[in-house]
Design an enzyme around this catalytic site. Sequence first.
Site, PDB file in Angstrom:
ATOM      1  CG  ASN A  12      -3.608  -5.712   1.731  1.00  0.00           C
ATOM      2  OD1 ASN A  12      -2.716  -4.861   1.590  1.00  0.00           O
ATOM      3  ND2 ASN A  12      -4.408  -6.072   0.738  1.00  0.00           N
ATOM      4  CG  HIS A  36       3.460  -6.239   6.315  1.00  0.00           C
ATOM      5  ND1 HIS A  36       3.248  -5.403   5.238  1.00  0.00           N
ATOM      6  CD2 HIS A  36       4.735  -6.677   6.206  1.00  0.00           C
ATOM      7  CE1 HIS A  36       4.364  -5.335   4.519  1.00  0.00           C
ATOM      8  NE2 HIS A  36       5.278  -6.107   5.074  1.00  0.00           N
TER       9      HIS A  36
HETATM   10  C1  BV8 Z   1      12.143  -4.453   7.688  1.00  0.00           C
HETATM   11  C2  BV8 Z   1       1.537  -3.195   8.594  1.00  0.00           C
HETATM   12  C3  BV8 Z   1      14.240  -5.050   8.552  1.00  0.00           C
HETATM   13  C4  BV8 Z   1       1.166  -2.089   9.531  1.00  0.00           C
HETATM   14  C5  BV8 Z   1       3.176  -2.300   7.025  1.00  0.00           C
HETATM   15  C6  BV8 Z   1      15.321   2.815   5.714  1.00  0.00           C
HETATM   16  C7  BV8 Z   1      15.260   2.874   7.106  1.00  0.00           C
HETATM   17  C8  BV8 Z   1      14.513   1.974   7.849  1.00  0.00           C
HETATM   18  C9  BV8 Z   1      13.810   0.985   7.209  1.00  0.00           C
HETATM   19  C10 BV8 Z   1      13.894   0.969   5.837  1.00  0.00           C
HETATM   20  C11 BV8 Z   1      14.619   1.837   5.083  1.00  0.00           C
HETATM   21  N1  BV8 Z   1      14.462   1.523   3.757  1.00  0.00           N
HETATM   22  C12 BV8 Z   1      13.655   0.484   3.650  1.00  0.00           C
HETATM   23  C13 BV8 Z   1      13.317   0.144   4.908  1.00  0.00           C
HETATM   24  C14 BV8 Z   1      12.547  -0.909   5.271  1.00  0.00           C
HETATM   25  C15 BV8 Z   1      11.101  -0.455   5.488  1.00  0.00           C
HETATM   26  C16 BV8 Z   1      10.534   0.144   4.222  1.00  0.00           C
HETATM   27  O1  BV8 Z   1      10.344  -0.564   3.265  1.00  0.00           O
HETATM   28  N2  BV8 Z   1      10.267   1.456   4.224  1.00  0.00           N
HETATM   29  C17 BV8 Z   1       9.660   2.073   3.064  1.00  0.00           C
HETATM   30  C18 BV8 Z   1       8.811   3.262   3.491  1.00  0.00           C
HETATM   31  C19 BV8 Z   1      10.754   2.470   2.063  1.00  0.00           C
HETATM   32  N3  BV8 Z   1      10.507  -1.725   5.750  1.00  0.00           N
HETATM   33  C20 BV8 Z   1      10.426  -2.152   7.010  1.00  0.00           C
HETATM   34  O2  BV8 Z   1      10.680  -1.493   7.985  1.00  0.00           O
HETATM   35  C21 BV8 Z   1       9.987  -3.592   7.123  1.00  0.00           C
HETATM   36  N4  BV8 Z   1      10.879  -4.274   8.023  1.00  0.00           N
HETATM   37  O3  BV8 Z   1      12.624  -4.088   6.651  1.00  0.00           O
HETATM   38  O4  BV8 Z   1      12.864  -5.082   8.695  1.00  0.00           O
HETATM   39  C22 BV8 Z   1      14.690  -3.696   9.068  1.00  0.00           C
HETATM   40  C23 BV8 Z   1      14.563  -3.440  10.422  1.00  0.00           C
HETATM   41  C24 BV8 Z   1      15.022  -2.211  10.897  1.00  0.00           C
HETATM   42  C25 BV8 Z   1      15.578  -1.255  10.025  1.00  0.00           C
HETATM   43  C26 BV8 Z   1      15.675  -1.530   8.642  1.00  0.00           C
HETATM   44  C27 BV8 Z   1      15.222  -2.751   8.167  1.00  0.00           C
HETATM   45  C28 BV8 Z   1       8.582  -3.670   7.667  1.00  0.00           C
HETATM   46  C29 BV8 Z   1       7.636  -3.096   6.653  1.00  0.00           C
HETATM   47  C30 BV8 Z   1       6.215  -3.416   7.086  1.00  0.00           C
HETATM   48  C31 BV8 Z   1       5.540  -2.162   7.601  1.00  0.00           C
HETATM   49  N5  BV8 Z   1       4.142  -2.464   7.876  1.00  0.00           N
HETATM   50  N6  BV8 Z   1       1.906  -2.649   7.282  1.00  0.00           N
HETATM   51  C32 BV8 Z   1      -0.070  -1.367   9.079  1.00  0.00           C
HETATM   52  O5  BV8 Z   1      -0.634  -1.677   8.016  1.00  0.00           O
HETATM   53  O6  BV8 Z   1      -0.478  -0.463   9.833  1.00  0.00           O
HETATM   54  S1  BV8 Z   1       3.539  -1.642   5.530  1.00  0.00           S
HETATM   55  C33 BV8 Z   1       2.133  -1.118   4.788  1.00  0.00           C
HETATM   56  O7  BV8 Z   1       2.533  -0.185   3.816  1.00  0.00           O
HETATM   57  C34 BV8 Z   1       1.408  -2.176   4.023  1.00  0.00           C
HETATM   58  O8  BV8 Z   1       1.349  -3.394   4.695  1.00  0.00           O
HETATM   59  C35 BV8 Z   1       2.145  -2.241   2.730  1.00  0.00           C
HETATM   60  O9  BV8 Z   1       3.207  -3.120   2.821  1.00  0.00           O
HETATM   61  C36 BV8 Z   1       2.679  -0.834   2.616  1.00  0.00           C
HETATM   62  C37 BV8 Z   1       1.823  -0.015   1.681  1.00  0.00           C
HETATM   63  O10 BV8 Z   1       2.099  -0.443   0.477  1.00  0.00           O
HETATM   64  P1  BV8 Z   1       0.940  -0.914  -0.498  1.00  0.00           P
HETATM   65  O11 BV8 Z   1       0.208  -2.073   0.065  1.00  0.00           O
HETATM   66  O12 BV8 Z   1       1.627  -1.053  -1.784  1.00  0.00           O
HETATM   67  O13 BV8 Z   1      -0.118   0.273  -0.503  1.00  0.00           O
HETATM   68  P2  BV8 Z   1       0.049   1.695  -1.218  1.00  0.00           P
HETATM   69  O14 BV8 Z   1      -1.056   2.560  -0.752  1.00  0.00           O
HETATM   70  O15 BV8 Z   1       1.459   2.161  -1.081  1.00  0.00           O
HETATM   71  O16 BV8 Z   1      -0.186   1.362  -2.765  1.00  0.00           O
HETATM   72  C38 BV8 Z   1      -1.460   0.923  -3.192  1.00  0.00           C
HETATM   73  C39 BV8 Z   1      -1.316   0.628  -4.663  1.00  0.00           C
HETATM   74  O17 BV8 Z   1      -2.568   0.126  -5.113  1.00  0.00           O
HETATM   75  C40 BV8 Z   1      -1.005   1.858  -5.485  1.00  0.00           C
HETATM   76  O18 BV8 Z   1       0.062   1.556  -6.380  1.00  0.00           O
HETATM   77  C41 BV8 Z   1      -2.294   2.109  -6.260  1.00  0.00           C
HETATM   78  O19 BV8 Z   1      -2.042   2.609  -7.566  1.00  0.00           O
HETATM   79  C42 BV8 Z   1      -2.881   0.743  -6.343  1.00  0.00           C
HETATM   80  N7  BV8 Z   1      -4.340   0.705  -6.459  1.00  0.00           N
HETATM   81  C43 BV8 Z   1      -5.245   1.624  -6.043  1.00  0.00           C
HETATM   82  N8  BV8 Z   1      -6.499   1.176  -6.354  1.00  0.00           N
HETATM   83  C44 BV8 Z   1      -6.354  -0.029  -6.953  1.00  0.00           C
HETATM   84  C45 BV8 Z   1      -4.982  -0.347  -7.016  1.00  0.00           C
HETATM   85  N9  BV8 Z   1      -4.512  -1.482  -7.561  1.00  0.00           N
HETATM   86  C46 BV8 Z   1      -5.426  -2.339  -8.074  1.00  0.00           C
HETATM   87  N10 BV8 Z   1      -6.757  -2.123  -8.034  1.00  0.00           N
HETATM   88  C47 BV8 Z   1      -7.241  -0.978  -7.494  1.00  0.00           C
HETATM   89  N11 BV8 Z   1      -8.572  -0.743  -7.485  1.00  0.00           N
END
Ligand code: BV8
Length: 254
Positions: free
Chosen positions: A104, A121
Amino acid sequence: MTEKPDTKALIEVLSHANHVVVSTGAGISAESGIPTFRGKEGLWKKYRAEELATPTAFAQNPNLVWEFYEWRRGIIAEKEPNPGHKVLARWENIFPAYSLITQNIDGFHQKAGSKNVLELHGNIWKLRCTEEGTITENHETPLKKSPPLCPDCGALLRPHVVWFGESLSPTVLQKAFQLSSECNVIFVVGTSAFVQPAASLPLAAAEAGAKIVEINPDPTPLTPYADFSFREKAGQILPLIDEELKKTLRTKKE
Ligand code: BV8
């Protein structure tokens, strides 16, 4: 139907743990009223976050990207940490070793009293000069000038956060994997466990012999690997686990 996790067994594990790691995602802030990414009213819906939280989007349309972050800064500024954040802050002083890692950028763990937070992040309250790389804190909501310009060189300032397609800081990433591979227990709280490399931390912990405790109302790709999986809201279950832990640690002391 997943059987209910054995809280007693978890407390037993925690009361003997030397090093506990907690890794959080957007879900830990959901009960504070901050939209998650994939939730019903999530950021993904209103904005295609993964299209806006990218260097390309910023290069093409800095105004739109700043509008997205200003909107989020405005929401975060009006909300408060919830009981889940507060328990994780208290846990800083009850285990021999404890590390809090978060995906976060809202700064809520710090606002709840956590002193050591590893922000994978970045942080929405920090701005970075796109020319010089200098980082400043800025809590104005709304910003006096948007998009903001560097007072020294006049270049555009960007949010000091890691965008999709950008690499995480190598030191932060190395530290996160080191802590995860040294702990006895890793809590994974409020993350959909999709985004890499954060999603690999609990698997690295398990590989090194740690127990995985997942807290999420919904199942995730991590659920099959979890030793304890609570289908609960963090703000509700963390205080309950904390109460049980306090009782056990008190009796152990007597
Ligand atoms: C990297 C900051 C090397 C900004 C964020 C293919 C092509 C290119 C890249 C990739 C690829 N495959 C994978 C990648 C890598 C990519 C990636 O992972 N993509 C995803 C979409 C598959 N990652 C990256 O690019 C990372 N860098 O890998 O560098 C690289 C370089 C170039 C090319 C390839 C690799 C950088 C990733 C960081 C991005 N920045 N945030 C901003 O916030 O604006 S990510 C952002 O989204 C968050 O920080 C967090 O990490 C993510 C969201 O995830 P969650 O936090 O899990 O949130 P979400 O809403 O998804 O889920 C919430 C959960 O809470 C749910 O499960 C829900 O059920 C639960 N919940 C709800 N209420 C509650 C609860 N739990 C408990 N209590 C509750 N009350």
